[in-house]
Design an enzyme around this catalytic site. Sequence first.
Site, PDB file in Angstrom:
ATOM      1  N   ASP A 113       0.916  -1.226  -0.145  1.00  0.00           N
ATOM      2  CA  ASP A 113      -0.054   0.085   0.213  1.00  0.00           C
ATOM      3  C   ASP A 113       0.800   1.199  -0.041  1.00  0.00           C
ATOM      4  OD1 ASP A 113      -1.845   2.213   1.014  1.00  0.00           O
ATOM      5  OD2 ASP A 113      -3.385   0.610   0.981  1.00  0.00           O
ATOM      6  N   ASP A 163      -6.624  -4.467  -4.837  1.00  0.00           N
ATOM      7  CA  ASP A 163      -7.557  -3.781  -3.978  1.00  0.00           C
ATOM      8  C   ASP A 163      -7.523  -2.285  -3.923  1.00  0.00           C
ATOM      9  OD1 ASP A 163      -9.920  -3.322  -2.388  1.00  0.00           O
ATOM     10  OD2 ASP A 163      -8.765  -4.081  -0.605  1.00  0.00           O
TER      11      ASP A 163
END
Length: 314
Positions: A113, A163
């Site tokens: 991330d 995602d």
Amino acid sequence: MASSEVGADLWISEYITPWDIYVHGITEVLAYKKTAYQDMYIINTGIYGKALVLDGKWQSSTGDEFLYHEPLVHPAMIFHGSPSKVLVLGGGEGATIREVLRWQTVEKVAMIDIDGEVVEACRQYLPEMHANSFDDPRLKLVIGDALEFLETSGEIWDVVISDLSDPIEEGPSFQLFTKEYFEKILQVLTPGGFFVVQAGPVSLGEMKLHIRIVNTMKEVFPYVQSYSSYVPTYGQPWGFVIGSTEMINSRPDPETVNQLLREKTTGGFRMLDGTTLLGMLQVPKHLREAIATETEVYTLAKPPKFFGKGSTNS
């Protein structure tokens, strides 16, 4: 007559289309930060519990996130059958890795991330979502750029889960829905591996992003499958796309799927079982026809641009 009682004084207005707004009532702001990449709110709502909002776009809430995260993760895992290495790109709340770690076959999951401040805030304020998954010894957490990780890590994966936040032009992820990105994913998949991407809404007025992601995936993967799940706080059904070099069975036997889940996961599913999976894979006629006639392919030179940020009003 419907009640007119209003339970909030602060509202997030999310612009769905130029003519449609979903207004979320807020009872409490738990955290706000303008990070290096995006505006982040973690809030309390009247009905759906705590929620993460990035760049004015609703990401997930504790009340209905299972309707997003279970279908995001488990179909690809089920199709693989026995995944041991899983790569999650994005996934700041930790709910995606929570679902991956239900699989007893998983030996390693890496979560990449770009926004460490969002991840840290989610760890602090959203334990209901990550359920301590960040502390699982099978997890490798990397705060960094997904494309850079794909180009430099040298590892291969049984399942890759994209995602990422919606491809808002001002946001950090709009280039990660392109043919070039999907080609990099293919290079890091094991033979017989599966890739899944959250792929935008499939409502009638807003399905263009989804069908173009499907079409772009078809440029890279021999087998591609669209499916969707209705998420109430998104105000519309949400689409996902799976790609693989292996054939994808769109008519799985429900009991065979249930047996696999019993044998290889720790359970705890709220939405996903064999019957649910079979239903999700049956794409409605109007959407099948739209996918079949789409010609545009997203590239780095012409990436997608998802509509609109939201705003906060009192």
